[in-house]
Design an enzyme around this catalytic site. Sequence first.
Site, PDB file in Angstrom:
ATOM      1  N   SER A 271     -17.435  84.060 -10.550  1.00 40.07           N
ATOM      2  CA  SER A 271     -17.461  85.032  -9.452  1.00 40.07           C
ATOM      3  C   SER A 271     -16.996  84.370  -8.170  1.00 40.07           C
ATOM      4  CB  SER A 271     -18.879  85.581  -9.257  1.00 40.07           C
ATOM      5  OG  SER A 271     -19.379  86.157 -10.438  1.00 40.07           O
ATOM      6  N   ALA A 272     -16.007  84.966  -7.523  1.00 45.01           N
ATOM      7  CA  ALA A 272     -15.475  84.397  -6.290  1.00 45.01           C
ATOM      8  C   ALA A 272     -16.524  84.423  -5.182  1.00 45.01           C
ATOM      9  CB  ALA A 272     -14.235  85.174  -5.843  1.00 45.01           C
ATOM     10  N   TYR A 273     -16.602  83.327  -4.458  1.00 48.25           N
ATOM     11  CA  TYR A 273     -17.521  83.249  -3.314  1.00 48.25           C
ATOM     12  C   TYR A 273     -16.962  84.042  -2.135  1.00 48.25           C
ATOM     13  CZ  TYR A 273     -21.204  79.945  -4.652  1.00 48.25           C
ATOM     14  OH  TYR A 273     -22.314  79.366  -5.207  1.00 48.25           O
ATOM     15  N   LEU A 274     -17.853  84.604  -1.349  1.00 44.31           N
ATOM     16  CA  LEU A 274     -17.489  85.226  -0.086  1.00 44.31           C
ATOM     17  C   LEU A 274     -17.407  84.141   0.990  1.00 44.31           C
ATOM     18  CD1 LEU A 274     -19.808  88.361  -0.255  1.00 44.31           C
ATOM     19  CD2 LEU A 274     -17.329  88.294  -0.614  1.00 44.31           C
TER      20      LEU A 274
ATOM     21  N   GLU B 106     -26.704  93.669   0.685  1.00 43.58           N
ATOM     22  CA  GLU B 106     -26.222  92.882   1.821  1.00 43.58           C
ATOM     23  C   GLU B 106     -25.090  93.598   2.534  1.00 43.58           C
ATOM     24  OE1 GLU B 106     -25.388  88.756   1.176  1.00 43.58           O
ATOM     25  OE2 GLU B 106     -27.025  88.500  -0.262  1.00 43.58           O
TER      26      GLU B 106
ATOM     27  N   ASP C   8     -24.513  90.425  -7.496  1.00 39.64           N
ATOM     28  CA  ASP C   8     -25.493  90.070  -8.525  1.00 39.64           C
ATOM     29  C   ASP C   8     -25.726  91.231  -9.489  1.00 39.64           C
ATOM     30  OD1 ASP C   8     -27.187  88.555  -9.975  1.00 39.64           O
ATOM     31  OD2 ASP C   8     -28.789  88.454  -8.500  1.00 39.64           O
TER      32      ASP C   8
ATOM     33  N   ASP D 297     -32.270  96.203 -11.287  1.00 38.78           N
ATOM     34  CA  ASP D 297     -32.741  95.060 -10.499  1.00 38.78           C
ATOM     35  C   ASP D 297     -32.129  95.004  -9.097  1.00 38.78           C
ATOM     36  OD1 ASP D 297     -34.316  92.731 -10.266  1.00 38.78           O
ATOM     37  OD2 ASP D 297     -32.576  91.470 -10.647  1.00 38.78           O
TER      38      ASP D 297
ATOM     39  N   LYS E  68     -21.779  81.664 -14.207  1.00 43.65           N
ATOM     40  CA  LYS E  68     -22.969  82.102 -14.940  1.00 43.65           C
ATOM     41  C   LYS E  68     -22.672  81.989 -16.432  1.00 43.65           C
ATOM     42  CE  LYS E  68     -25.019  85.117 -11.476  1.00 43.65           C
ATOM     43  NZ  LYS E  68     -25.589  86.456 -11.171  1.00 43.65           N
TER      44      LYS E  68
END
Length: 531
Positions: A325-328, A399, A414, A394, A221
Site C-alpha cells: 500500500s502506497a504511503y501518503l 481521517e 485500512d 472495523d 501486509k
Amino acid sequence: MRRDRLLVAVTLVTLLAADIHFVLLPRLKTWYHLPRESCACRVTNGSLENGGATTVPWTTSQNFTVVSTERGSKLERLFRHPLYNIRLPELGPDERLLQEEELMNYCKRKVSRWERMKKFYMEAAAASNITILNHPVTFDPEASWLQFHLGINRYALYSRDDSSVDRLLRDMQTATVISADFTQDEKALKGACDCSQVVKPSGLHLKLALKLQDFGKAMFKPMRQERHEETPENFFYFVDFQRHNAEIAAFHLDRVLDFRRVPPVAGRFINVTGEILYITHNEELRSVFFNSPANNTCFFAKCLYVCKSEYAVCGHPDLLEGSMSAYLPGLSIAPRISIPNPWIRAYSFTGREEWEVNPLYCDNVKKLYPYNSGNRLLNIIDMAIFDFLTGNMDRHHYEIFTKFGDDGFLLHLDNARGFGRHSSDEMSILAPLTQCCMIKRSTLFRLKLLAKSEYRLSDVMRESLSRDPLSPVLTEDHLQALDRRLGHVLRTVGKCVKKLGEPQVVITDFVESSRVTTSHPGGNNRTAAHP
C-alpha cells in the site's frame, strides 16, 4: 430375461447421468473459472454476462493488457461513461495538498538524512560483523510516488486520468526494496500491547514499512488467510484476520466506484530473507526472524501478545505473498487528523452503541458539528456503502487532511478486514444510510450503472483485479457477493425514496451532462461538477 436387461440398462443410464451431474459438470465449471495464466488465447464465447471469464496475458515487462471479450472491455466502457468524466473546477494552490517546490525540498532533506543514517549503520554493522546489503538510493523528481503525492487535491487522492497511479502500482510490484522496518504505530507500542483490549492473539499488527530504491515507501501486509477461507462465524470483527487481498480488492473497488479515496495498492511476492532480513537496519526486527521445522523463513510481530512462533508468517521457503500500500505524504508536510466514526461499534463482547438501539440516532448526529452542514455526513454514508460492499465492520475512525477543512474528502484507509465472509451480508454496516436516508446523487447514479448488465459490478471488478500479479485476488463467491450487496444498497435507497420522497433523499452534487458539457478527448462528454 428382457425385463432384467431393461432394468440393468435403466440402472446404468441413471448412474451415468448422476455421475455427469454431480461429478463431471462441477469439475468442468471449476476448470472454466480458473485463470489461464499460461495461455493468452482470446475468449470467443465467454461473455462476462454469461458467466464467462476473460484472461489476461502477462508479459515480463509487466505491461498489462486485458484481452477483451467480443463486446469489448466493460471496465474501459465504464470509465468512458459521462458519470466517470465529471469536470471538476480548476485546481488552484488551495485545492492542491502540496506544492511541487515544497515537496521536493522536503524529500531532498529526507534523502540526505537517510544517507547519513545509512552510513552510520553500515559502519556499526561492519564493526559487529553483520552483513547488510547496500542498495543505493535513486531520487527521481519524476518518480511515480512523488507524482501521486503532487496529484492529491481537495476532491480525491488522484484524478481519473492520472497516469502516475498505474506507474506507482507497477513500481510497487517490481522496484528494489532497500530497507524494511516496523510501521510507526508498531514502534509507538514499544512491544507493550494492552492485552486487556484484545480477546485472543491474532497477529493484528503484523505489517512492515518497506522503502523502495526511488525512495518511495509502501506498507507490506503479508498473507494471513487463504482466499477460499471465510472468517469463522464465531469470530468478533475486532479479532478478525487482516487480509492482504482485501487491501488490494478495496483499492480496485474504490476506483470502480469513482471515490478515489484509497491509496494505490498492489500485490507482490516478497523474499523475506533478501528483501527484509538482510536489509533492515532495525535490530528488533532482525531478532523476530527464525527458521521453521519445514526450513521456511518466518517472522512474527513485535507486539507482546503475538510474540510467539505459532502466530508468525512464513515464506515458502523465502517468498511471501502480500499487499503493498502506497504511503501518503508525511504528517509533517501534510497533516491529517483521525476522527471517531459516529457509527463506531462497541469493541467488547457485550457493549452496544447508541446507534444500535436508537433508530432515530441520525437525527442527533445531524445536530452535531461537523455533520450539521457541508458534505461530511454524505461522505460518511459513501464510506458506509463502500464498507458494506466489502463487508468491513472495523471502521472505528476515519481521517481527513487538515488543509481541506470540513468539506475535504474522507480517507478510506485500512481495509484489510473486508472480504472475510461472502455467504452473509452484515446489514448493520449500512446504518448511516438506513437511518439518515440520504445519498449523493453521483454515488446513486454510479451504483445504478454498476447494477446494469453492461457494467455489472462483479464483471468490472473481475477485470480490474485480473491486472494484479496476485490474480485471482478474490474468489468468484466474493465477486458475486458484491452484486448481491449492491442490490441491498439500491433497495435501501428505494425504501427511503418511497418513505420521504426523492428530493429529500437524493442530494444533488453535480449537473447532468445534458445541461452542461465540455469537449473531452476521445469523443466523451464531461459532466460539470456542481459548485
